[in-house]
Design an enzyme around this catalytic site. Sequence first.
Site, PDB file in Angstrom:
ATOM      1  CG  ASP A   1      -2.214   0.699   1.093  1.00  0.00           C
ATOM      2  OD1 ASP A   1      -2.329   1.510   0.167  1.00  0.00           O
ATOM      3  OD2 ASP A   1      -3.114   0.466   1.928  1.00  0.00           O
TER       4      ASP A   1
ATOM      5  CG  ASP B   1      -9.446   2.137  -0.613  1.00  0.00           C
ATOM      6  OD1 ASP B   1      -8.948   1.047  -0.939  1.00  0.00           O
ATOM      7  OD2 ASP B   1      -8.883   2.935   0.160  1.00  0.00           O
TER       8      ASP B   1
HETATM    9  C1  DGJ Z   1      -5.839   1.819   2.018  1.00  0.00           C
HETATM   10  C2  DGJ Z   1      -6.185   0.683   1.115  1.00  0.00           C
HETATM   11  O1  DGJ Z   1      -6.602   1.158  -0.123  1.00  0.00           O
HETATM   12  C3  DGJ Z   1      -7.210  -0.214   1.776  1.00  0.00           C
HETATM   13  O2  DGJ Z   1      -7.599  -1.239   0.916  1.00  0.00           O
HETATM   14  C4  DGJ Z   1      -6.619  -0.747   3.052  1.00  0.00           C
HETATM   15  O3  DGJ Z   1      -5.558  -1.611   2.755  1.00  0.00           O
HETATM   16  C5  DGJ Z   1      -6.170   0.385   3.940  1.00  0.00           C
HETATM   17  N1  DGJ Z   1      -5.299   1.292   3.246  1.00  0.00           N
HETATM   18  C6  DGJ Z   1      -5.460  -0.128   5.152  1.00  0.00           C
HETATM   19  O4  DGJ Z   1      -4.970   0.873   5.921  1.00  0.00           O
END
Ligand code: DGJ
Length: 681
Positions: free
Chosen positions: A431, A488
């Site tokens: 991430d 997301d």
């Molecule tokens: C942002 C990501 O896009 C999510 O899918 C998740 O992994 C969160 N971070 C976790 O903090």
Amino acid sequence: MSFWRLDTPAQTMVLGSDGGMACCHYWGAPLPRDTDLAALVAAGAGGLTGGMLDALPPLSLIPEARRSFPGQPGLVAFDDTGASLEPDWQFAGTDEGEALTLRHTAPGLRLDITLRALAHGLLGLRAQLSSDRPLRLHHLALALPVPDHLDDLTEFAGRWTREFQPVTTRLDHGTRLRDARTGRSGHEHPPHLILSTQGATHTRGEAVALHYGWSGGHRMLVETLPEGRRQIQLGHASGSERDAATEFATAEIWLARGDQGLNSVAIPFQRAIRDALPAARQPRPVHYNGWEAIYFRHDPAELAEIAGRAAALGAERFVLDDGWFGRRDDDTSSLGDWTIDPRKHPKGFAPLIAKVHALGMRFGLWFEPEMVNEDSDLFRAHPEWLLGPADQIRGRNQLHLDMARADVRNYLFDRIDAILGAWDIDYVKWDHNRLTPWPDAAQTRGVYALMDRLRAAHPSVEWESCASGGGRIDAGILTRCARVWLSDSNDALERLRIQHEAAAFLPACATGSHVGPRECHTSGRILPMALRVWTAAQRHMGFEMDPRELTEAEAATLSRVTAWWRANRDWMMAGDIWRLDRPAGDLAEMQLAADGARFVIFAARIATSAPMQPPRLRLTALDPDAPYLLRMLEHPPGHPASATALSRGDLILSGAVLMAQGVALPPAFPQTIAVIEGERL
Ligand code: DGJ
């Protein structure tokens, strides 16, 4: 005057030099082998009129201010005295082999521009600049002439939870500039562009597409010059080479061309990206990711229960997201402290991995290597590892590490290597949630170096690129990560649109898509399970809700579609996504197997349609002479009398009929989806 040409089945590019820097003189439809290039170029040269210079300044591959070029130059750099560099480039020959390299020199400088034919009809173009003394670079960009008849420029805008918003502008006069300055390819600027004839659709019109394979942000300039020529330039984000240096390079620009609509540039890109992806486990496993189920709450008994339910629904890989390390109970602490939190996992990952394996799933883990929280042991020990000023605005309470430092990369390698070495982990979700404080190409090189070292040390681990969802998606990261977390947003209506637009270059196998919670956490919407699960089943499928919330009926639909996906994924993940032209409010695409023998159509009704009866669904890319069997697998709910022939039973129709007339779909309720399987008989 010397000329060279490069051909692929989809396009020809003709380059020439009069002794100075080479120019692209032609970029378009394939030309016959025996085309007289000198005659082609002479015939295309315009005449002069009042108010012009006595000759047209060349639109060279890196447009040169020195030659009275009236537009933006492709190279802006300064020597150590601060003097602007305006080199007198001389053509210095070619290297011709697998690629065509055009060499140029100027006092103390060398510039190599390389063009190569790639698979699937693409061309690749890159530039490399060397100097015998350090230079400061503002930008280095390659330029191509925009073919005269391609008047529409489509870029992708976007934001968190709403990635890949196409924006089309008609090229007129003046300049359109975008400079992605957030240190990653970016939600707001994925580095993919399309130039097309006016009003091109998925199946009609001519187009070229350009993709800049770099994860650190790009600079795009489209400019109409005073006399009417137009240039498009692509390079790294301006100012992103922050240090004086003697070597600079652009990323490779991939170029596609087609005249059968936007699909004819999307599909070559989908295929090229699929070829470039690192090897990944086959068949692609159904994911379960716990983020939207538990967030930072890691309780071993609860995790075991969730894993059991996920496996029973058909999941094959269990990904433990954020919250497992340091003392990470929320997003204010612990980034950088990559050791397991003993409060949450007292026996390490052993019990959870044993459970996951016993259920027949593989185990994956989340990291965010480039980041640090001030509330972390790492930051307390190494405040000097921070990138940027100490008083910078925080992003999600976090700061960026200076990935250009070898000691930072070594620390991260050691921590991640230790975790991957200690536990049976075959998947990492990588991430990246804070922007870099400024554009900095050295950060991108740093993260590539760390990823490459980890990949070499752990060849059986697969990597996923996530950056607050789809903030880092480009051909650079996709040679290292076999999957991207596209967004997301698990809202099926949003996701349908985002993944449909991203198919401009993203193949299904690289595109993660999950069934989220019943009440969507990013939109508050409640959507039917059939729509949610068929949306995920269009790409690399997964679940991300707490499975304990599912009703029996929801669980049955989820299991049924997951079983269908598992039975069909081999050919779907190796096939192409052909998008179909539909009216506003509908989205339809057809995923066609590589051998053309089978397909599946996903036809979603997002909003009510303007007419009572939706237009017939016309297919594409079929063999006109072959008969096809069509079977509706998912019937979208609608008015009791809404049935059409296709919803009443199987149909056998020729490819010609399916492409020329199409089939009537039932007028369905909004927020529903029809799924139709097809087979060549
Ligand atoms: C942002 C990501 O896009 C999510 O899918 C998740 O992994 C969160 N971070 C976790 O903090």
